[in-house]
Design an enzyme around this catalytic site. Structure first.
Site, PDB file in Angstrom:
ATOM      1  CG  ASN A   1      -2.130   3.759   3.378  1.00  0.00           C
ATOM      2  OD1 ASN A   1      -2.313   2.669   3.909  1.00  0.00           O
ATOM      3  ND2 ASN A   1      -1.667   4.809   4.038  1.00  0.00           N
TER       4      ASN A   1
ATOM      5  CG  HIS B   1       5.974  -5.852  15.777  1.00  0.00           C
ATOM      6  ND1 HIS B   1       5.745  -4.604  16.322  1.00  0.00           N
ATOM      7  CD2 HIS B   1       5.232  -5.910  14.654  1.00  0.00           C
ATOM      8  CE1 HIS B   1       4.895  -3.938  15.545  1.00  0.00           C
ATOM      9  NE2 HIS B   1       4.573  -4.702  14.526  1.00  0.00           N
TER      10      HIS B   1
ATOM     11  CG  ASP C   1      -5.550  -6.287  16.701  1.00  0.00           C
ATOM     12  OD1 ASP C   1      -6.263  -5.416  17.239  1.00  0.00           O
ATOM     13  OD2 ASP C   1      -4.305  -6.300  16.798  1.00  0.00           O
TER      14      ASP C   1
ATOM     15  CG  ASP D   1       2.053  -5.734  11.913  1.00  0.00           C
ATOM     16  OD1 ASP D   1       1.138  -5.386  11.154  1.00  0.00           O
ATOM     17  OD2 ASP D   1       2.079  -5.459  13.122  1.00  0.00           O
TER      18      ASP D   1
ATOM     19  CG  ASP E   1       6.699  -3.019  11.706  1.00  0.00           C
ATOM     20  OD1 ASP E   1       5.770  -3.852  11.635  1.00  0.00           O
ATOM     21  OD2 ASP E   1       6.651  -2.006  12.428  1.00  0.00           O
TER      22      ASP E   1
ATOM     23  CD  GLN F   1      -2.858  -1.182   2.393  1.00  0.00           C
ATOM     24  OE1 GLN F   1      -4.029  -1.476   2.192  1.00  0.00           O
ATOM     25  NE2 GLN F   1      -2.435  -0.827   3.584  1.00  0.00           N
TER      26      GLN F   1
END
Length: 678
Positions: free
Chosen positions: A261, A424, A400, A287, A289, A232
Site C-alpha cells: 500500500n 464518486h 493531483d 479511483d 470507488d 494495494q
C-alpha cells in the site's frame, strides 16, 4: 454551406449522443430533458439569473415540465422513442456539445450534427453564449427514415456556450435512431492509445463492477489497449468469484499489479509508469470507488487527440448516492492560501441537475479554465509525464493538484471537460481533515506551498495552519493534532525522505490510535456510557470575526487552566451528531461522544489539558522554525522534487514493493540510488 472533406481533412465522430443504461432512471436528467423544449429565456440584464445562490431562488428558475421520459422510451444506449406530441431536449450534461472547450483548446473549427430518426417530427438546433442566453440556430422536418445533418461553426464560442438539439414529435410519434457530433479534422491524424489504470485498496466489488461496464463497451473503447488494476489491499481483486469471467470478457486487456500500500499517489504513479513502459500515448487514472460512464473515456481521448498541444484532460465528479448532483465544474488553486478554489464567483458547488437543468443554469455556459483535475478521472499524455515526472511520492492528498500546477509551470494545460464524468462518494460524506488523514493534508499542503507559492512566507498557509492547530486542540481532537505535528516534523526531512516514508508512515500513525480515545471508533453508541442529562454545551453558531480572537484566547485559557469534571472520563456530557461537530461547540465540553461523517460509528472525545499544553507548545515551535527556514526549505524542495518524482526513483520503489504482476516485471535496469538510499 456544406463543407466537403478533402485529402487533408475528414469528418470524424467527436461525441455520440448516449442514453442511460437499463434501469438507470435516476440519472435521466443528465441525458435527456423531457417537457419544455426551451427552458427559461434570459433577459439582457441577467445578473439575478447568473448568481442564484439560495435554494429557493434556484427552484424559482426551474420551468415546470408536464412530460416525463419513461423507462420504456429508452430502446438502447443510442435510441429512444419520443411520444406523440412530446418535446425532448438533448441540451443536457452528457449530450449537449461543449463548443467553447473545442474552440479554446483544439484546432477544430467546423462541426457537424448528424441525427438519424424514424417517424415524423422536427429536429431543432440551439446554441448559447457565455451568459447562457439561448439562440435558435436551425431546424429540419423529418418524415419516415431520415437523416438530418447540420454543419455548424465554432467561431463565436470564445468565452463559453454549447450546441444541442431538441426533437419535437408529431401526433404519430418519433424515434431517435442515433445521433453524433462530428468534427472536420486532419485526415492523417492517428488516434491515441490508452492505459486505463484503477488504483484500489480493498474495494474489489467496485473494480469488478467497473470492469464489467468496460467489458460491455469494448466496441467503443478501441483506444484502451490495457486495463490495469493496481491492487494495494488485502482483499484481492483476483480472488473475487467473478474475476475469471470478467478477465475473459475483457479479452486479454486486463492486467493486475499487486504492490504494498503506497497510497493513491503510489498507485497512480504506477499507472503512469506502466503506461510509459507500454509505449501508450495516455494514461487514464481512475479511483476505485466510482461508477464509470464508459463513453466518457472515449470523449476524453478524442478531445485530447485534437488538442493543439499535449493537454491533461479530466472528467467531472457526480455524487455516487445523489447521482444528478455535480460537485464541481472545475477548480483552481489559490496560491496565497494554497487551497482549492472556484474559478469564478458565480459557480455553484453541488449543482443538482434535477432541480435546474443545463439550459436553465447560465453559469454552466461560461467556459471554466482550471489549474488541475481530480484523479477520480484524469487523462494524462505520457509525453507530459516524460518531461515533468510522475506523481509526488506523498501517499495521498494534494498529489493531483500539485501535478496540475507542475504541468502548468512547464507550459501544459489542464482541461476539466464537460460531458465526461464518474460517480464518486461525495466530500459531504467524508471528513478527511480529522483522523489519520490529517497528517497527509498538513504535510502535503505545505509541500505544495513550498514548491509553488511565490507569496512571502507562503501567504496565509502558516497562519491558517496555526489556526487549525488551535481548532483541533480545543475540539479535543488530539489524535488528529498528533498527526499534524508529525507532518510538520517530517517536512524538515526534505524531499529525499518521501519515498522511504511511503509504505511506513500510515502504519506509524495508526499505531498511535490506542493512546487517544478520539481515534477509537465504535459502531454502536450504546457501547459508550449513557451521557449525562442536561443542555448541550457551547455556542450554536460560530463566533464572528470580531469575537473570534478574544473568544479563542478565553477558550484556550479555560482549557489550559481549568481541570475537566471529575467524572468526564467515566461518563460523557452528551452526544453530538456529525453535522453538529463544529469546533466552537466541541470547545464547550469536557467529554462528548461524536459520530463520524460516514455514519459508521462514533468516538469519545475527552478533554486533556496536558495534551493541549504539550501539543500547542510543540506546534508553535515547529511553526516558528518553519517561518524562519521557509526560503531555505522551499529551495531544497524545489531542487529535490524532480529526482523524487523521476521515473528512476519510482522504478526503485516499485521494485521493492511489487508482490504480484500478471504481466511484465519491473525493468532489468538498476538506476543509481537516491541520496537517502546511499
Amino acid at each position: 454551406m456544406t463543407i466537403a472533406p478533402t485529402d487533408d481533412r475528414r469528418w470524424k465522430p467527436l461525441q455520440r449522443v448516449i442514453l442511460p443504461y437499463d434501469g438507470q432512471t435516476d440519472v435521466v436528467p443528465l441525458y435527456v430533458d423531457a417537457g419544455t423544449a426551451n427552458g427559461i429565456r434570459l433577459v439582457e440584464d441577467d445578473t439575478a439569473y447568473r448568481v442564484p445562490k439560495a435554494r429557493a431562488d434556484k427552484l424559482n428558475l426551474v420551468s415546470s415540465s408536464a412530460a416525463e421520459a419513461h423507462y420504456e422510451d429508452f430502446l438502447s444506449r443510442d435510441a429512444m422513442t419520443v411520444r406523440p406530441g412530446q418535446h425532448i431536449s438533448f441540451g443536457t450534461y452528457f449530450n449537449a456539445f461543449p463548443a467553447s472547450y473545442w474552440r479554446r483548446w483544439t484546432s477544430v473549427r467546423q462541426i457537424r450534427l448528424v441525427v438519424t430518426t424514424r417517424g415524423q417530427g422536427t429536429v431543432v438546433v440551439y446554441k448559447t453564449n457565455a451568459r447562457g442566453s439561448i439562440q435558435r440556430v436551425s431546424d429540419r422536418r423529418v418524415d419516415g427514415e431520415a437523416t438530418a445533418s447540420f454543419e455548424l461553426t465554432l467561431k463565436p464560442f470564445g468565452d463559453g456556450g454549447w450546441y444541442w438539439f431538441d426533437l419535437n414529435a408529431s401526433s404519430e410519434g418519433l424515434e431517435l435512431v442515433e445521433a453524433q457530433w462530428e468534427g472536420l479534422v486532419e485526415a492523417r491524424e492517428r488516434s491515441g492509445t490508452v492505459t486505463l489504470e484503477i488504483t484500489t485498496m480493498n474495494k474489489p466489488q467496485f473494480c469488478i463492477d467497473n470492469a464489467k461496464v468496460l467489458a460491455n463497451s469494448l466496441d467503443r473503447l478501441e483506444a484502451v489497449r490495457e486495463i490495469l488494476i493496481v491492487d494495494q489491499g488485502t482483499d484481492k481483486v483476483r480472488d473475487h468469484p467473478d474475476f475469471p469471467e470478467v478477465a475473459a470478457a475483457l479479452g486479454g486487456r486486463l492486467r493486475i499489479v499487486e504492490q504494498t500500500n503506497l497510497g493513491g499517489s503510489g498507485g497512480f504513479a504506477r499507472g503512469m509508469f506502466e503506461a510509459l513502459e507500454s509505449g501508450h500515448d495516455y494514461v487514464l487514472l481512475l479511483d476505485d470507488d466510482v461508477m464509470i460512464e464508459p463513453e466518457s473515456v472515449t470523449r476524453l481521448v478524442t478531445f485530447a487527440d485534437q488538442c493543439r498541444t499535449p493537454t491533461i484532460v479530466g472528467g467531472h465528479m457526480f455524487d455516487l448516492y445523489n447521482r444528478t448532483t455535480l460537485h464541481t465544474f472545475g477548480e483552481v488553486v489559490d496560491l496565497y492560501r494554497v487551497q482549492p478554489a472556484l474559478p469564478h464567483d458565480d459557480m455553484d458547488l453541488g449543482h443538482d441537475f434535477s432541480n435546474s437543468n443545463l439550459r436553465q443554469t447560465p453559469w454552466l455556459h461560461r467556459r471554466t479554465d482550471v489549474d488541475y483535475n481530480g484523479w477520480w478521472m484524469c487523462l494524462i499524455p505520457t509525453s507530459v509525464i516524460r518531461e515533468i515526472g510522475l506523481a509526488m511520492p506523498v501517499f495521498i492528498k494534494w498529489d493531483d493538484s500539485e501535478y496540475g500546477l507542475r504541468a502548468r509551470n512547464a507550459g501544459y494545460h489542464t482541461v476539466s471537460f464537460p460531458g465526461a464524468a464518474v460517480w464518486h462518494v461525495s466530500w459531504g460524506d467524508k471528513d478527511d481533515l480529522v483522523g489519520w488523514q490529517a497528517y497527509f493534508h498538513e504535510r502535503n499542503r505545505t509541500i505544495t506551498a513550498l514548491l509553488h507559492s511565490d507569496a512571502p512566507k507562503s501567504g496565509r498557509v502558516l497562519r491558517e495552519s496555526v489556526q487549525n492547530d488551535v481548532k483541533h486542540l480545543v475540539s479535543m481532537q488530539y489524535f488528529t493534532q498528533r498527526g499534524r505535528i508529525m507532518a510538520l516534523e517530517d517536512l524538515f526531512d526534505g524531499p529525499e525522505s518521501l519515498h522511504e516514508k511511503l509504505a511506513t508512515k500510515l502504519p506509524e500513525i495508526n499505531a498511535l490510535r490506542a493512546e487517544y480515545p478520539d481515534a477509537q471508533i465504535k459502531e454502536d453508541v450504546d457501547e459508550f456510557p449513557t451521557p449525562k442529562a442536561g443542555r448541550l454545551n457551547g455556542p450554536t453558531v460560530s463566533p464572528s470575526k470580531k469575537q473570534l480572537v478574544p473568544w479563542a484566547l478565553k477558550t484556550v485559557t479555560r482549557q489550559l487552566l481549568k481541570a475537566p469534571a471529575e467524572d468526564s472520563s467515566v461518563r460523557p456530557e452528551g452526544f453530538l451528531a456529525h453535522r453538529d461537530n463544529k469546533w466552537w461547540r466541541l470547545a464547550g465540553y469536557d467529554s462528548v461522544v461524536v459520530s463520524n461523517a460516514e455514519g459508521t460509528g462514533a468516538s469519545w472525545y475527552q478533554r486533556r489539558p496536558d495534551h493541549l499544553r504539550s501539543m500547542l507548545t510543540r506546534a508553535t515551535r515547529l511553526h516558528a522554525r518553519l517561518f524562519r527556514e521557509w526560503e531555505q526549505l522551499a529551495a531544497r524542495y524545489r531542487a529535490g522534487m524532480p529526482e523524487a518524482t523521476s521515473i528512476d526513483a519510482w522504478r526503485r520503489t516499485f521494485g521493492r514493493h511489487t508482490a504480484f504482476d500478471s504481466g511484465r516485471t519491473i525493468g532489468d535496469r538498476a538506476p543509481e540510488p537516491l541520496e537517502s538510499e546511499r
